[in-house]
Design a protein around this motif. Structure first.
Motif, mmCIF file in Angstrom:
data_model
loop_
_atom_site.group_PDB
_atom_site.id
_atom_site.type_symbol
_atom_site.label_atom_id
_atom_site.label_comp_id
_atom_site.label_asym_id
_atom_site.label_seq_id
_atom_site.Cartn_x
_atom_site.Cartn_y
_atom_site.Cartn_z
ATOM 1 N N THR A 133 106.559 -18.155 72.341
ATOM 2 C CA THR A 133 107.160 -17.111 71.614
ATOM 3 C C THR A 133 108.151 -17.617 70.705
ATOM 4 O O THR A 133 108.279 -18.728 70.716
ATOM 5 C CB THR A 133 108.107 -16.271 72.811
ATOM 6 O OG1 THR A 133 109.262 -17.286 73.263
ATOM 7 C CG2 THR A 133 107.128 -15.643 73.836
ATOM 8 N N GLY A 134 108.770 -16.752 69.877
ATOM 9 C CA GLY A 134 109.876 -17.020 68.845
ATOM 10 C C GLY A 134 109.028 -16.998 67.542
ATOM 11 O O GLY A 134 107.947 -16.791 67.305
ATOM 12 N N LYS A 135 110.185 -17.140 66.509
ATOM 13 C CA LYS A 135 109.594 -16.672 65.233
ATOM 14 C C LYS A 135 109.568 -17.958 64.288
ATOM 15 O O LYS A 135 109.517 -18.014 63.086
ATOM 16 C CB LYS A 135 110.740 -15.550 64.484
ATOM 17 C CG LYS A 135 110.862 -14.263 65.144
ATOM 18 C CD LYS A 135 111.832 -13.459 64.382
ATOM 19 C CE LYS A 135 112.034 -12.040 65.052
ATOM 20 N NZ LYS A 135 110.686 -11.537 64.984
ATOM 21 N N GLY A 136 109.528 -18.984 65.001
ATOM 22 C CA GLY A 136 109.102 -20.288 64.400
ATOM 23 C C GLY A 136 107.712 -20.684 63.970
ATOM 24 O O GLY A 136 106.780 -19.572 64.032
ATOM 25 N N THR A 137 107.340 -21.710 63.637
ATOM 26 C CA THR A 137 105.944 -22.146 63.054
ATOM 27 C C THR A 137 105.214 -23.073 64.033
ATOM 28 O O THR A 137 106.086 -23.966 64.237
ATOM 29 C CB THR A 137 106.055 -22.553 61.360
ATOM 30 O OG1 THR A 137 106.465 -21.478 60.803
ATOM 31 C CG2 THR A 137 105.026 -22.803 61.083
ATOM 32 N N LEU A 138 104.053 -22.828 64.235
ATOM 33 C CA LEU A 138 103.345 -23.932 64.722
ATOM 34 C C LEU A 138 102.246 -24.372 63.613
ATOM 35 O O LEU A 138 101.545 -23.588 63.114
ATOM 36 C CB LEU A 138 102.442 -23.406 65.766
ATOM 37 C CG LEU A 138 103.137 -22.768 66.882
ATOM 38 C CD1 LEU A 138 102.299 -22.121 68.164
ATOM 39 C CD2 LEU A 138 103.953 -23.947 67.962
ATOM 40 N N GLU A 139 102.504 -25.702 63.206
ATOM 41 C CA GLU A 139 101.534 -26.452 62.057
ATOM 42 C C GLU A 139 100.345 -27.354 62.697
ATOM 43 O O GLU A 139 100.809 -28.236 63.246
ATOM 44 C CB GLU A 139 102.358 -27.057 61.085
ATOM 45 C CG GLU A 139 101.784 -27.779 60.149
ATOM 46 C CD GLU A 139 100.758 -27.183 59.083
ATOM 47 O OE1 GLU A 139 99.408 -27.281 59.397
ATOM 48 O OE2 GLU A 139 101.355 -26.138 58.448
ATOM 49 N N GLY A 140 99.412 -26.719 62.434
ATOM 50 C CA GLY A 140 98.047 -27.525 63.329
ATOM 51 C C GLY A 140 97.534 -28.696 62.267
ATOM 52 O O GLY A 140 96.861 -29.705 62.832
ATOM 53 N N GLY A 141 98.011 -28.947 61.058
ATOM 54 C CA GLY A 141 97.509 -30.000 60.268
ATOM 55 C C GLY A 141 96.214 -30.031 59.881
ATOM 56 O O GLY A 141 95.660 -30.992 59.111
ATOM 57 N N GLY A 142 95.281 -29.159 60.217
ATOM 58 C CA GLY A 142 94.247 -28.826 59.509
ATOM 59 C C GLY A 142 94.136 -28.989 57.998
ATOM 60 O O GLY A 142 94.782 -28.365 57.403
ATOM 61 N N SER A 143 93.088 -29.533 57.609
ATOM 62 C CA SER A 143 93.298 -29.714 56.115
ATOM 63 C C SER A 143 91.783 -30.303 55.610
ATOM 64 O O SER A 143 90.974 -30.598 56.334
ATOM 65 C CB SER A 143 94.315 -30.589 55.322
ATOM 66 O OG SER A 143 94.138 -32.112 55.782
ATOM 67 N N ASN A 144 91.715 -30.755 54.067
ATOM 68 C CA ASN A 144 90.483 -31.214 53.578
ATOM 69 C C ASN A 144 90.322 -32.655 54.303
ATOM 70 O O ASN A 144 89.337 -33.290 53.893
ATOM 71 C CB ASN A 144 90.580 -31.037 52.037
ATOM 72 C CG ASN A 144 90.143 -29.577 51.614
ATOM 73 O OD1 ASN A 144 89.839 -28.784 52.295
ATOM 74 N ND2 ASN A 144 90.656 -29.307 50.562
ATOM 75 N N LYS A 145 91.486 -33.342 54.616
ATOM 76 C CA LYS A 145 91.414 -34.923 54.883
ATOM 77 C C LYS A 145 91.489 -34.705 56.364
ATOM 78 O O LYS A 145 91.220 -35.992 56.999
ATOM 79 C CB LYS A 145 92.526 -35.068 54.280
ATOM 80 C CG LYS A 145 92.750 -35.356 52.784
ATOM 81 C CD LYS A 145 93.752 -36.187 52.146
ATOM 82 C CE LYS A 145 93.564 -36.244 50.811
ATOM 83 N NZ LYS A 145 94.890 -36.909 50.100
#
Length: 478
Positions: free
Chosen positions: A166-178
């Motif tokens: 829960t919460g209004k924060g962010t989960l950053e998975g790191g998926g990218s072209n690299k």
């Protein structure tokens, strides 16, 4: 009870100030609004029953803040051990909230225990490392509908009860072209060098072969595994809540509950444009509510699943009793999708009050399967949906991927679409059945396609009822 025009506009997701955008066909829209039934009280009662039976977790009112266990807010220090220590202590003391405070915290995979609410506060971001070795040892997971021992999902729970993110924060998975995404290999938006070695095709083909041959799940292990993990995957869990968080740049599917009972996904914002960036994919779950979510993804916004081919029939658990309500699909390959990993079947799905529109939206309402997948798809209800711009608005396709190459005939039974407005589409319908198994059991009421460029594709269809269906201002018949 008669529905007022204003209340129905609200239900359809059209503000009164937006009606002018449809003024060129105002009479068509008014006709839909004046004749709308929306499925009536039976639909309302069924939805109310699912909501009532979907139990949300409750937690003790105590907080365990990860910085008290050694986590550091600098996006450089690995806070994995501190986060897991906070989870373990919280579980030891009967549960509560494990709090990610304001700041940027780096972590590896997170494994939840029962009675844990992982709470990401506003202005907090959890950044997940992208080193695949960090997601080992392997865990019991599912990949494209087939079970295996694979990379840990970024946030994972196995056979737990009363868990939440829960919460209004962010989960950053790191998926990218690299990172992560190049394992897809060839893709429509490929911006990476395609490797013959680090390519999911090799592992994918081997896994599917193991499943077809009945290899036990514990033996489906790969020294060289290039199957990207999903972001959030509760597995065999009960009373799950995922609420308010923003989920970004997932390696693979974003929210993927599997074989769970009572799942609530509310108010989340999915932003991920990578390959297979499905927003929310419940698999073989019972009692699921997806409510007030925003999907901005590189693949299907919502895709309901229940296992692939022989492995799906081995597990043999349908996805059932699902409510999708008040969601917005900004970008995506498909809006509300069933399949293709659907061998266990789907039943009792209610999707309503949703908006979807994008120049890149390929399909709005979509069912995809084939005679290798099979699957019984029954009691599917869609109402009060507005599609702005789409390629193919309504798709039922029995020829997905392998096509008619197996003995497992898919069945659609009791599919209903009420009060659908499509403003702009390339095609209104793509309906592709088999000559030996035509598409049937479909009813459409009050469906208007305002501007359609091309003729529909209709192959092997029977027993479809159309009531007040119009395309480009004219009554439509199959």
């Amino acid at each position: 009870m008669k529905t007022s025009r204003r209340s129905l506009l609200k239900g359809l997701g059209i503000g009164m100030g937006s009606v002018g955008a449809l003024s060129v066909t105002g009479c068509q829209v008014t006709s839909i609004l004046n004749n709308a039934t929306g499925g009536g009280s039976e639909w309302d009662q069924a939805i109310a029953n699912i909501r009532r039976n979907t139990v949300e977790p409750t937690f003790k009112k105590q907080d365990f803040i990860i910085t008290d266990f050694g986590a550091k807010n600098d996006k450089q220090f690995d806070s994995s051990q501190a986060i897991q220590a906070a989870i373990n202590e919280c579980a030891k003391q009967g549960g509560g909230r494990v709090v990610i405070p304001t700041g940027h915290f780096l972590t590896g995979p997170i494994h939840l225990e029962s009675n844990i609410n992982l709470h990401i506060t506003e202005n907090a971001t959890l950044w997940f490392v992208t080193d695949p070795e960090r997601y080992l040892p392997a865990v019991y997971t599912r990949w494209e509908g087939v079970e295996l021992m694979g990379y840990s999902p970024l946030i994972y729970a196995y056979k737990k009860k009363n868990i939440a993110i829960t919460g209004k924060g962010t989960l950053e998975g790191g998926g990218s072209n690299k990172a992560w995404w190049p394992w897809k290999g060839k893709w429509k938006r490929t911006d990476w060098v395609i490797s013959d070695v680090e390519n999911q095709k090799h592992t994918r083909d081997a896994l599917f072969k193991m499943a077809d041959e009945g290899v036990p799940v514990k033996d489906r292990v790969f020294d060289k595994n290039y199957l990207r993990p999903p972001f959030i995957q509760p597995y065999y869990c009960e009373n799950v809540l995922i609420e308010d968080v923003t989920i970004k740049n997932s390696p693979f599917w974003l929210v993927n509950p599997v074989l769970c009972n009572s799942v609530t996904v509310r108010g989340i914002h999915c932003v991920s444009y990578g390959p297979n960036s499905d927003g929310c994919d419940p698999e073989s779950c019972n009692n699921v509510v997806i409510d007030k979510c925003i999907f901005d993804t590189g693949d299907d916004c919502i895709a309901v699943k229940s296992g692939r081919n022989a492995d799906g029939r081995r597990v043999n658990v349908p996805c059932e009793n699902i409510v999708i309500d008040n969601c917005e699909m900004k970008e995506g390959h498909g809006g509300v999708v069933i399949g293709s990993e659907i061998s266990g079947g789907v039943r009792n799905l209610y999707a309503q009050n949703c908006e979807m529109s994008s120049p890149h939206l390929k399909r709005g309402i979509r069912l995809k399967t084939n005679s290798i997948r099979g699957g019984l798809l029954e009691n599917l209800y869609y109402r009060n949906i507005v599609i702005g711009q789409v390629s193919d608005a309504i798709v039922i396709n029995f020829l997905y991927e392998e096509g008619d190459a197996g003995p497992f005939k898919p069945t659609v039974r009791n599919l209903n679409i009420d009060n659908l407005i499509v403003k702009q589409a390339k095609r209104a319908f793509v309906l592709r059945g088999y000559d030996h198994t035509p598409i049937s059991g479909v009813t459409l009421n009050n469906v208007t396609f305002i501007k359609v460029k091309s003729d529909s594709i209709v192959e092997h269809v029977t027993d479809i009822e159309l009531n007040n269906v119009k395309v480009n201002g004219q009554p439509y018949t199959l």
